[in-house]
Design a protein around this motif. Structure first.
Motif, PDB file in Angstrom:
ATOM      1  N   GLY A 123       0.769  -1.237   0.000  1.00 39.66           N
ATOM      2  CA  GLY A 123       0.000   0.000   0.000  1.00 39.66           C
ATOM      3  C   GLY A 123       0.800   1.286   0.000  1.00 39.66           C
ATOM      4  O   GLY A 123       0.221   2.369  -0.066  1.00 39.66           O
ATOM      5  N   GLY A 124       2.130   1.195   0.067  1.00 36.38           N
ATOM      6  CA  GLY A 124       2.948   2.390   0.183  1.00 36.38           C
ATOM      7  C   GLY A 124       3.558   2.837  -1.123  1.00 36.38           C
ATOM      8  O   GLY A 124       3.056   2.520  -2.209  1.00 36.38           O
ATOM      9  N   PRO A 125       4.674   3.576  -1.066  1.00 39.66           N
ATOM     10  CA  PRO A 125       5.347   4.071  -2.264  1.00 39.66           C
ATOM     11  C   PRO A 125       6.276   3.025  -2.874  1.00 39.66           C
ATOM     12  O   PRO A 125       6.279   1.868  -2.466  1.00 39.66           O
ATOM     13  CB  PRO A 125       6.138   5.274  -1.720  1.00 39.66           C
ATOM     14  N   SER A 133      -7.063  -3.703  -7.066  1.00 39.56           N
ATOM     15  CA  SER A 133      -5.824  -3.120  -6.567  1.00 39.56           C
ATOM     16  C   SER A 133      -5.934  -2.943  -5.054  1.00 39.56           C
ATOM     17  O   SER A 133      -6.570  -2.010  -4.569  1.00 39.56           O
ATOM     18  CB  SER A 133      -5.562  -1.773  -7.252  1.00 39.56           C
ATOM     19  N   VAL A 134      -5.318  -3.860  -4.324  1.00 40.94           N
ATOM     20  CA  VAL A 134      -5.460  -3.929  -2.865  1.00 40.94           C
ATOM     21  C   VAL A 134      -4.226  -3.339  -2.202  1.00 40.94           C
ATOM     22  O   VAL A 134      -3.094  -3.609  -2.627  1.00 40.94           O
ATOM     23  CB  VAL A 134      -5.653  -5.391  -2.407  1.00 40.94           C
ATOM     24  N   GLY A 135      -4.412  -2.557  -1.152  1.00 38.83           N
ATOM     25  CA  GLY A 135      -3.290  -1.983  -0.414  1.00 38.83           C
ATOM     26  C   GLY A 135      -3.404  -2.284   1.066  1.00 38.83           C
ATOM     27  O   GLY A 135      -4.375  -1.889   1.714  1.00 38.83           O
ATOM     28  N   ASP A 184      -7.664   0.703  -4.770  1.00 36.49           N
ATOM     29  CA  ASP A 184      -9.117   0.814  -4.709  1.00 36.49           C
ATOM     30  C   ASP A 184      -9.514   1.245  -3.299  1.00 36.49           C
ATOM     31  O   ASP A 184      -9.085   0.625  -2.312  1.00 36.49           O
ATOM     32  CB  ASP A 184      -9.781  -0.533  -5.026  1.00 36.49           C
ATOM     33  N   ARG A 185     -10.319   2.280  -3.206  1.00 35.13           N
ATOM     34  CA  ARG A 185     -10.634   2.838  -1.880  1.00 35.13           C
ATOM     35  C   ARG A 185     -11.308   1.822  -0.960  1.00 35.13           C
ATOM     36  O   ARG A 185     -11.149   1.869   0.263  1.00 35.13           O
ATOM     37  CB  ARG A 185     -11.536   4.070  -2.027  1.00 35.13           C
ATOM     38  N   ASP A 186     -12.068   0.894  -1.543  1.00 40.51           N
ATOM     39  CA  ASP A 186     -12.744  -0.104  -0.715  1.00 40.51           C
ATOM     40  C   ASP A 186     -11.834  -1.290  -0.395  1.00 40.51           C
ATOM     41  O   ASP A 186     -12.245  -2.226   0.283  1.00 40.51           O
ATOM     42  CB  ASP A 186     -14.022  -0.603  -1.388  1.00 40.51           C
TER      43      ASP A 186
END
Length: 241
Positions: free
Chosen positions: A90-92, A109-111, A127-129
């Motif tokens: 989820g990071g850079p 796209s999971v973070g 993805d925000r969800d």
């Protein structure tokens, strides 16, 4: 600044040696248990229905113009085209590249973000969800393994090594079923692999020869995705398109 950090580190060390009474221990540990449970519950609820995914690992420090960043982005895009979603930290860096590649192909796209004092911040391609932020590394690592059908590991530091050897160990000890682990970049990984062969295997006999088959080493995005496709084709399994 350095003096402040040194004082904070000293305070943490001294705190670890401080004796606490039972009420302090019970209160602190009980709160931690509930926090851990809440992170597991959120992770299970959000990830249970994401479908076949591949976790992509690598350094948060990789710049956007680096060849490994571009490779991670291409690998993620190819994975989506082959029916997989992508999970990253989820990071850079490499994580951002993985999410960017998946996002570009309109794939999942999971973070799995983590709260850290430096380097880590969520990237914009998740993805925000499907964004979850953790306090505990060990809960986050469960999610990486539980909901991935493969690992693609690009060059990285201690955190990347942690994920790599955790997955190898779990497979080696039959704690989880085998899935493909792909190391990308022979030049980067060759020294480590030579040491594993010469020191762990040949000199000390701390691993078995077949343990070297638990991972593959490749140089291109096409090779990386092919390892995963070939692995599941043995079982006549493929993602749902």
């Amino acid at each position: 600044m350095a003096e402040i950090e040194n004082n904070q580190e000293e305070d943490r060390i001294r705190k670890a040696f401080k004796e606490r009474d039972w009420n302090e221990i019970k209160s602190s540990d009980s709160w931690a248990i509930f926090k851990v449970m809440s992170e597991f519950v959120e992770g299970f609820e959000k990830l249970a229905k994401i479908g076949p995914c591949v976790s992509i690992f690598g350094s948060a420090r990789t710049p956007r113009n680096h060849e490994y960043y571009k490779m991670a982005e291409e690998i993620a895009a190819k994975l989506v085209r082959h029916g997989y979603g992508v999970i990253t930290g989820g990071g850079p860096g490499i994580m951002e590249a993985g999410n960017k590649g998946a996002h570009s192909e309109k794939g999942k796209s999971v973070g799995l973000n983590i709260v850290l004092p430096f380097e880590q911040f969520e990237n914009i391609y998740i993805d925000r969800d499907k964004l979850i932020t953790f306090d505990y590394f060990f809960v986050r690592k469960v999610m990486f393994v539980k909901y991935a059908q493969g690992f693609v590991v690009l060059p990285g530091g201690f955190g990347t090594m942690d994920e790599l050897f955790e997955s190898i160990t779990l497979i080696q000890t039959d704690k989880i079923g085998r899935f493909p682990i792909v190391l990308v970049g022979r030049d980067y990984w060759s020294g480590l692999i030579d040491w594993i062969k010469k020191t762990l295997l040949e000199e000390y006999n701390y691993i078995n020869a077949e343990d070297l088959d638990l991972f593959s080493v490749v140089d291109t995005p096409t090779e990386a995705v092919k390892v995963i496709d070939d692995f599941y084709s043995q079982y006549l399994l493929c993602p749902n398109f």
